[in-house]
Design a protein around this motif. Structure first.
Motif, PDB file in Angstrom:
ATOM      1  N   LEU A   1      45.217  43.011  43.815  1.00 31.81           N
ATOM      2  CA  LEU A   1      44.454  43.684  44.858  1.00 31.81           C
ATOM      3  C   LEU A   1      44.542  42.983  46.204  1.00 31.81           C
ATOM      4  O   LEU A   1      44.286  43.591  47.244  1.00 31.81           O
ATOM      5  CB  LEU A   1      42.972  43.775  44.470  1.00 31.81           C
ATOM      6  CG  LEU A   1      42.595  44.572  43.226  1.00 31.81           C
ATOM      7  CD1 LEU A   1      41.088  44.547  43.039  1.00 31.81           C
ATOM      8  CD2 LEU A   1      43.092  46.009  43.335  1.00 31.81           C
ATOM      9  N   SER A   2      44.890  41.704  46.199  1.00 28.52           N
ATOM     10  CA  SER A   2      44.826  40.944  47.438  1.00 28.52           C
ATOM     11  C   SER A   2      45.763  39.755  47.364  1.00 28.52           C
ATOM     12  O   SER A   2      46.585  39.636  46.439  1.00 28.52           O
ATOM     13  CB  SER A   2      43.376  40.503  47.711  1.00 28.52           C
ATOM     14  OG  SER A   2      43.244  39.936  48.984  1.00 28.52           O
ATOM     15  N   LEU A   3      45.642  38.850  48.335  1.00 23.04           N
ATOM     16  CA  LEU A   3      46.440  37.636  48.420  1.00 23.04           C
ATOM     17  C   LEU A   3      45.519  36.423  48.327  1.00 23.04           C
ATOM     18  O   LEU A   3      44.298  36.547  48.502  1.00 23.04           O
ATOM     19  CB  LEU A   3      47.203  37.613  49.752  1.00 23.04           C
ATOM     20  CG  LEU A   3      48.267  38.694  49.952  1.00 23.04           C
ATOM     21  CD1 LEU A   3      48.773  38.671  51.394  1.00 23.04           C
ATOM     22  CD2 LEU A   3      49.417  38.522  48.979  1.00 23.04           C
ATOM     23  N   PRO A   4      46.060  35.249  48.073  1.00 24.51           N
ATOM     24  CA  PRO A   4      45.222  34.046  48.028  1.00 24.51           C
ATOM     25  C   PRO A   4      44.490  33.808  49.352  1.00 24.51           C
ATOM     26  O   PRO A   4      45.070  33.986  50.427  1.00 24.51           O
ATOM     27  CB  PRO A   4      46.228  32.927  47.747  1.00 24.51           C
ATOM     28  CG  PRO A   4      47.371  33.609  47.068  1.00 24.51           C
ATOM     29  CD  PRO A   4      47.459  34.961  47.699  1.00 24.51           C
ATOM     30  N   HIS A   5      43.240  33.406  49.234  1.00 25.80           N
ATOM     31  CA  HIS A   5      42.407  33.152  50.414  1.00 25.80           C
ATOM     32  C   HIS A   5      41.548  31.906  50.237  1.00 25.80           C
ATOM     33  O   HIS A   5      41.411  31.086  51.139  1.00 25.80           O
ATOM     34  CB  HIS A   5      41.509  34.377  50.684  1.00 25.80           C
ATOM     35  CG  HIS A   5      40.704  34.304  51.931  1.00 25.80           C
ATOM     36  ND1 HIS A   5      39.548  33.538  52.043  1.00 25.80           N
ATOM     37  CD2 HIS A   5      40.859  34.908  53.141  1.00 25.80           C
ATOM     38  CE1 HIS A   5      39.039  33.669  53.248  1.00 25.80           C
ATOM     39  NE2 HIS A   5      39.820  34.490  53.938  1.00 25.80           N
ATOM     40  N   ALA A   6      40.988  31.748  49.034  1.00 30.31           N
ATOM     41  CA  ALA A   6      40.008  30.676  48.804  1.00 30.31           C
ATOM     42  C   ALA A   6      40.624  29.294  48.979  1.00 30.31           C
ATOM     43  O   ALA A   6      39.939  28.359  49.402  1.00 30.31           O
ATOM     44  CB  ALA A   6      39.403  30.810  47.406  1.00 30.31           C
TER      45      ALA A   6
ATOM     46  N   ALA B   1      32.418  34.078  35.971  1.00 25.97           N
ATOM     47  CA  ALA B   1      31.647  32.936  36.474  1.00 25.97           C
ATOM     48  C   ALA B   1      32.174  32.422  37.806  1.00 25.97           C
ATOM     49  O   ALA B   1      31.393  31.991  38.667  1.00 25.97           O
ATOM     50  CB  ALA B   1      31.660  31.818  35.433  1.00 25.97           C
ATOM     51  N   ALA B   2      33.490  32.444  38.006  1.00 27.78           N
ATOM     52  CA  ALA B   2      34.084  31.886  39.224  1.00 27.78           C
ATOM     53  C   ALA B   2      34.162  32.891  40.368  1.00 27.78           C
ATOM     54  O   ALA B   2      34.595  32.531  41.469  1.00 27.78           O
ATOM     55  CB  ALA B   2      35.476  31.348  38.924  1.00 27.78           C
ATOM     56  N   MET B   3      33.750  34.122  40.136  1.00 29.87           N
ATOM     57  CA  MET B   3      33.871  35.156  41.162  1.00 29.87           C
ATOM     58  C   MET B   3      32.616  35.202  42.033  1.00 29.87           C
ATOM     59  O   MET B   3      31.647  35.891  41.738  1.00 29.87           O
ATOM     60  CB  MET B   3      34.136  36.525  40.542  1.00 29.87           C
ATOM     61  CG  MET B   3      34.516  37.597  41.560  1.00 29.87           C
ATOM     62  SD  MET B   3      34.641  39.250  40.833  1.00 29.87           S
ATOM     63  CE  MET B   3      32.899  39.692  40.640  1.00 29.87           C
ATOM     64  N   THR B   4      32.642  34.456  43.116  1.00 30.57           N
ATOM     65  CA  THR B   4      31.554  34.510  44.078  1.00 30.57           C
ATOM     66  C   THR B   4      31.663  35.787  44.903  1.00 30.57           C
ATOM     67  O   THR B   4      32.677  36.500  44.862  1.00 30.57           O
ATOM     68  CB  THR B   4      31.607  33.306  45.018  1.00 30.57           C
ATOM     69  OG1 THR B   4      32.821  33.397  45.797  1.00 30.57           O
ATOM     70  CG2 THR B   4      31.596  31.983  44.242  1.00 30.57           C
ATOM     71  N   ALA B   5      30.631  36.064  45.696  1.00 31.61           N
ATOM     72  CA  ALA B   5      30.667  37.244  46.566  1.00 31.61           C
ATOM     73  C   ALA B   5      31.820  37.146  47.564  1.00 31.61           C
ATOM     74  O   ALA B   5      32.484  38.155  47.865  1.00 31.61           O
ATOM     75  CB  ALA B   5      29.335  37.392  47.298  1.00 31.61           C
ATOM     76  N   GLU B   6      32.089  35.942  48.064  1.00 29.33           N
ATOM     77  CA  GLU B   6      33.187  35.775  49.017  1.00 29.33           C
ATOM     78  C   GLU B   6      34.531  36.002  48.346  1.00 29.33           C
ATOM     79  O   GLU B   6      35.426  36.655  48.919  1.00 29.33           O
ATOM     80  CB  GLU B   6      33.146  34.388  49.644  1.00 29.33           C
ATOM     81  CG  GLU B   6      34.253  34.169  50.672  1.00 29.33           C
ATOM     82  CD  GLU B   6      34.177  32.818  51.358  1.00 29.33           C
ATOM     83  OE1 GLU B   6      35.002  32.591  52.262  1.00 29.33           O
ATOM     84  OE2 GLU B   6      33.313  31.998  50.997  1.00 29.33           O
ATOM     85  N   VAL B   7      34.714  35.474  47.135  1.00 29.54           N
ATOM     86  CA  VAL B   7      35.964  35.687  46.411  1.00 29.54           C
ATOM     87  C   VAL B   7      36.161  37.176  46.137  1.00 29.54           C
ATOM     88  O   VAL B   7      37.266  37.715  46.291  1.00 29.54           O
ATOM     89  CB  VAL B   7      35.987  34.877  45.108  1.00 29.54           C
ATOM     90  CG1 VAL B   7      37.122  35.322  44.195  1.00 29.54           C
ATOM     91  CG2 VAL B   7      36.117  33.390  45.413  1.00 29.54           C
ATOM     92  N   ALA B   8      35.118  37.867  45.736  1.00 33.17           N
ATOM     93  CA  ALA B   8      35.217  39.302  45.458  1.00 33.17           C
ATOM     94  C   ALA B   8      35.663  40.069  46.693  1.00 33.17           C
ATOM     95  O   ALA B   8      36.489  40.986  46.603  1.00 33.17           O
ATOM     96  CB  ALA B   8      33.880  39.831  44.956  1.00 33.17           C
TER      97      ALA B   8
ATOM     98  N   MET C   1      42.024  32.740  42.881  1.00 34.31           N
ATOM     99  CA  MET C   1      41.110  32.228  41.863  1.00 34.31           C
ATOM    100  C   MET C   1      41.309  32.977  40.545  1.00 34.31           C
ATOM    101  O   MET C   1      41.307  32.383  39.468  1.00 34.31           O
ATOM    102  CB  MET C   1      39.667  32.375  42.331  1.00 34.31           C
ATOM    103  CG  MET C   1      39.296  31.556  43.546  1.00 34.31           C
ATOM    104  SD  MET C   1      39.145  29.794  43.156  1.00 34.31           S
ATOM    105  CE  MET C   1      37.642  29.811  42.174  1.00 34.31           C
ATOM    106  N   THR C   2      41.488  34.287  40.624  1.00 37.95           N
ATOM    107  CA  THR C   2      41.623  35.073  39.400  1.00 37.95           C
ATOM    108  C   THR C   2      42.906  34.740  38.647  1.00 37.95           C
ATOM    109  O   THR C   2      42.968  34.852  37.421  1.00 37.95           O
ATOM    110  CB  THR C   2      41.549  36.582  39.694  1.00 37.95           C
ATOM    111  OG1 THR C   2      41.420  37.296  38.467  1.00 37.95           O
ATOM    112  CG2 THR C   2      42.784  37.090  40.432  1.00 37.95           C
ATOM    113  N   GLU C   3      43.946  34.314  39.362  1.00 37.13           N
ATOM    114  CA  GLU C   3      45.175  33.927  38.670  1.00 37.13           C
ATOM    115  C   GLU C   3      44.992  32.621  37.911  1.00 37.13           C
ATOM    116  O   GLU C   3      45.631  32.404  36.881  1.00 37.13           O
ATOM    117  CB  GLU C   3      46.323  33.864  39.682  1.00 37.13           C
ATOM    118  CG  GLU C   3      46.846  35.246  40.016  1.00 37.13           C
ATOM    119  CD  GLU C   3      47.156  35.479  41.476  1.00 37.13           C
ATOM    120  OE1 GLU C   3      47.383  36.659  41.822  1.00 37.13           O
ATOM    121  OE2 GLU C   3      47.150  34.520  42.272  1.00 37.13           O
TER     122      GLU C   3
END
Length: 293
Positions: free
Chosen positions: A68-73, A276-283, A146-148
């Motif tokens: 859905l997206s690219l790395p950001h965190a 657990a690792a999916m914060t609002a910012e990561v989402a 993060m999801t990867e």
């Protein structure tokens, strides 16, 4: 019980051209065996978009096999050092659409060749941008979301960066062409977790087809199925009725059929909707792969 009444999975393609033999769409109901939508048809990406918006049954959980997206965190930005780096996933989709508006068939050549964006991609012909490897990125695979990292907890899974556009394992092209589709869904079909899960209606999620294959009793190295017997064995592990027929089947069709059944099982798992690792910012920035909790 899940509120969804239908479950669909789409094996997507980022290849050049109007119609893609690598696209397959599968659908199942609450108890039936999965079926291919328009079997034998060679889909275009535009036709998949139209199916999602006009022909897909109501109350469908639909999984797209793309990022859905690219790395950001990892760096606090999609494109560190570029003033036009978008703040979140929706703005990223809009940027891809803006730069590729003249590219036919939801293509993304103009984006990956853009003088700033291209610095972050590994492209064919040995063209690796000077920012493909940033501090903290995987030396071989590049930057990861993060999801990867969560995908990699499944035995044998080695996800690659969406900034990598080279090699059999790359999903970067599929992800970027998919972003043009996702941009067109805005306001018409929610995309979890960039959009919150609504109490009713259809929802799009990102899937990684190796996860359904592993739950279907196959290893990550044997996730691809190219005959009906192998597909029906995996479907049986997931408690599904078999798909009629014998002999060969494309791995794209098999991926979609198995993933549709897996979504039917996974939709009820509350933990998958709350990683657990999916914060609002990561989402909002990177999104998440449904199933990678």
């Amino acid at each position: 019980m899940t509120r969804f009444r239908h479950f669909a999975a789409i094996d997507w393609s980022g290849a050049a051209g109007e119609r893609q033999r690598g696209i397959a769409v599968a659908l199942c109901k609450a108890a039936d065996a999965p079926v291919l939508v328009r079997p034998g048809h060679v889909w275009s990406r535009a036709e998949v978009l139209d199916w999602l918006l006009t022909d897909m049954p109501a109350d469908t959980l639909v999984g797209l096999d793309l990022g859905l997206s690219l790395p950001h965190a990892d760096c606090g930005a999609f494109f560190p050092g570029w003033p036009d780096s978008p703040p979140d996933a929706r703005a990223l989709w809009a940027l891809v659409e803006q730069l590729c508006s003249a590219d036919p068939h939801l293509g993304v050549g103009s984006f990956v060749d853009h003088p700033e964006a291209s610095r972050h991609f590994r492209r064919h012909g040995g063209r690796e941008g000077d920012l493909f490897h940033l501090p903290g990125s995987d030396h071989r695979r590049g930057r990861l979301r993060m999801t990867e990292g969560a995908q990699a907890t499944f035995p044998g899974c080695r996800p690659t960066s969406n900034f990598n556009l080279v090699g059999a394992a790359q999903v970067g092209k599929s992800s970027l062409t998919g972003m043009r589709l996702l941009h067109r869904l805005a306001g018409r079909l929610p995309v979890w977790p960039v959009d919150p899960l609504p109490p009713a209606g259809s929802v799009v999620v990102e899937i990684y087809t190796a996860i359904p294959a592993i739950e279907g009793g196959r290893s990550a190295g044997r996730a691809k199925m190219r005959d009906m017997a192998a597909l029906n064995d995996a479907l049986a592990v997931l408690g599904s009725l078999p798909v009629p027929g014998t002999g060969a089947i494309t791995d794209h069709a098999a991926d979609a059929l198995l993933a549709a059944v897996w979504l039917r099982l996974a939709a009820d798992r509350e933990t998958l909707w709350h990683p657990a690792a999916m914060t609002a910012e990561v989402a909002a920035t990177e999104g998440w792969t449904f199933g990678a909790a």
